[in-house]
Design a protein around this motif. Structure first.
Motif, PDB file in Angstrom:
ATOM      1  N   CYS A  29      44.220  44.532  37.288  1.00  0.00           N
ATOM      2  CA  CYS A  29      44.000  43.353  36.448  1.00  0.00           C
ATOM      3  C   CYS A  29      42.594  43.450  35.865  1.00  0.00           C
ATOM      4  O   CYS A  29      41.621  43.638  36.598  1.00  0.00           O
ATOM      5  CB  CYS A  29      44.139  42.081  37.263  1.00  0.00           C
ATOM      6  SG  CYS A  29      43.712  40.590  36.330  1.00  0.00           S
ATOM      7  N   ASN A  69      40.832  41.232  34.701  1.00  0.00           N
ATOM      8  CA  ASN A  69      40.012  40.050  34.980  1.00  0.00           C
ATOM      9  C   ASN A  69      39.512  40.023  36.421  1.00  0.00           C
ATOM     10  O   ASN A  69      38.329  39.818  36.661  1.00  0.00           O
ATOM     11  CB  ASN A  69      40.819  38.785  34.672  1.00  0.00           C
ATOM     12  CG  ASN A  69      39.996  37.527  34.895  1.00  0.00           C
ATOM     13  OD1 ASN A  69      38.877  37.418  34.408  1.00  0.00           O
ATOM     14  ND2 ASN A  69      40.541  36.599  35.658  1.00  0.00           N
ATOM     15  N   CYS A  70      40.433  40.239  37.407  1.00  0.00           N
ATOM     16  CA  CYS A  70      40.029  40.086  38.802  1.00  0.00           C
ATOM     17  C   CYS A  70      40.070  41.383  39.601  1.00  0.00           C
ATOM     18  O   CYS A  70      39.640  41.426  40.746  1.00  0.00           O
ATOM     19  CB  CYS A  70      40.891  39.027  39.483  1.00  0.00           C
ATOM     20  SG  CYS A  70      42.588  39.545  39.733  1.00  0.00           S
ATOM     21  N   CYS A 119      49.001  38.227  36.061  1.00  0.00           N
ATOM     22  CA  CYS A 119      48.344  38.273  37.368  1.00  0.00           C
ATOM     23  C   CYS A 119      48.259  36.870  37.967  1.00  0.00           C
ATOM     24  O   CYS A 119      48.290  35.872  37.259  1.00  0.00           O
ATOM     25  CB  CYS A 119      46.949  38.865  37.198  1.00  0.00           C
ATOM     26  SG  CYS A 119      46.038  39.004  38.746  1.00  0.00           S
ATOM     27  N   CYS A 150      45.752  35.509  39.072  1.00  0.00           N
ATOM     28  CA  CYS A 150      44.513  34.824  38.678  1.00  0.00           C
ATOM     29  C   CYS A 150      44.682  34.070  37.361  1.00  0.00           C
ATOM     30  O   CYS A 150      43.757  33.427  36.884  1.00  0.00           O
ATOM     31  CB  CYS A 150      43.364  35.830  38.573  1.00  0.00           C
ATOM     32  SG  CYS A 150      43.496  36.911  37.137  1.00  0.00           S
ATOM     33  N   THR A 156      45.608  35.544  34.462  1.00  0.00           N
ATOM     34  CA  THR A 156      45.492  36.434  33.303  1.00  0.00           C
ATOM     35  C   THR A 156      46.869  36.863  32.817  1.00  0.00           C
ATOM     36  O   THR A 156      47.699  37.315  33.600  1.00  0.00           O
ATOM     37  CB  THR A 156      44.681  37.695  33.669  1.00  0.00           C
ATOM     38  OG1 THR A 156      43.424  37.284  34.198  1.00  0.00           O
ATOM     39  CG2 THR A 156      44.454  38.583  32.465  1.00  0.00           C
TER      40      THR A 156
HETATM   41 ZN   LIG Z   1      43.889  39.007  37.938  1.00  0.00          ZN
END
Ligand SMILES: [Zn+2]
Length: 220
Positions: free
Chosen positions: A170, A172-173, A188, A190, A192
């Protein structure tokens, strides 16, 4: 100087040593490109560069000429002619491809200061038996050669990163989100939600920046 024989005649190539560097204004942009099959590439801003129409068209034409050739009797003059026609078609298509790769690479380099992509190995490309995949890989390889050429010319930075996990992670995370080739969206926990290739391109950019930092640190 060297002489080259191509399907449509003989060519004379000159090799000259000249300084081709050129000063251009910095664009203050960094970008990463993810190679695809359905698109030529997807960049880290989400732009998808489509495959030009002649990719498909050329592939079809080649298949047709190949079939025609295989129907001709071995050793016949018709077979020879068919082989020449196929060779000329190959040549025309490969010229279109390299022209396209060159134009696109120049454009990408002029609009960015930092360009990242995956370090795809040529020996893996040759092994591929899927025709359209093989063609797109060769096209990508040429494109990369031109990217590096123009980057040198205009004083830009290119970084090739190892092609690991870029599509699964991912952006982002950092969590690994397993997906098969047919899954086109990255989703995801999170929150995203991105196009699969755009997510990969962002990961490539991040990895390229990391490796650029590492190489600066080893130097100092
Ligand atoms: Zn993520």
């Amino acid at each position: 100087m060297r002489l080259i024989r191509r399907a449509d005649g003989y060519y004379c190539q000159f090799c000259i040593n000249v300084d081709v560097t050129e000063e251009v204004e910095p664009t203050q942009q960094a970008i990463a490109l993810d190679v695809g099959l359905s698109d030529f590439y997807t960049d880290s801003l989400g732009h998808k560069e489509p495959n030009p129409r002649f990719f498909r068209k050329g592939e079809k034409e080649l298949k047709r000429s190949q079939r025609r050739l295989s129907r001709k009797q071995k050793g016949s003059s018709n077979r020879k002619k068919a082989r020449q026609r196929l060779a000329k078609k190959h040549l025309r298509i490969s010229r279109q491809r390299s022209e396209h790769a060159k134009r696109l690479a120049r454009c990408v380099v002029l609009s960015n200061d930092f360009i990242a992509y995956e370090d795809l190995q040529v020996r893996n490309l040759v092994k591929n038996h899927n025709l359209s995949k093989a063609i797109s890989d060769v096209g990508w390889y040429q494109f990369r050669v031109w990217l590096e050429y123009f980057a040198k010319k205009f004083g830009k930075v290119t970084v090739a990163v190892p092609p690991h996990y870029t599509s699964q992670e991912c952006s982002n995370c950092g969590r690994i989100v397993k997906k098969s080739l047919s899954t086109r969206t990255h989703q995801c926990h999170c929150g995203t939600c991105l196009d699969r290739d755009e997510n990969a391109a962002i990961n490539i950019l991040r990895e390229a920046l990391r490796s650029a930092i590492r190489s600066v640190e080893t130097c100092s």
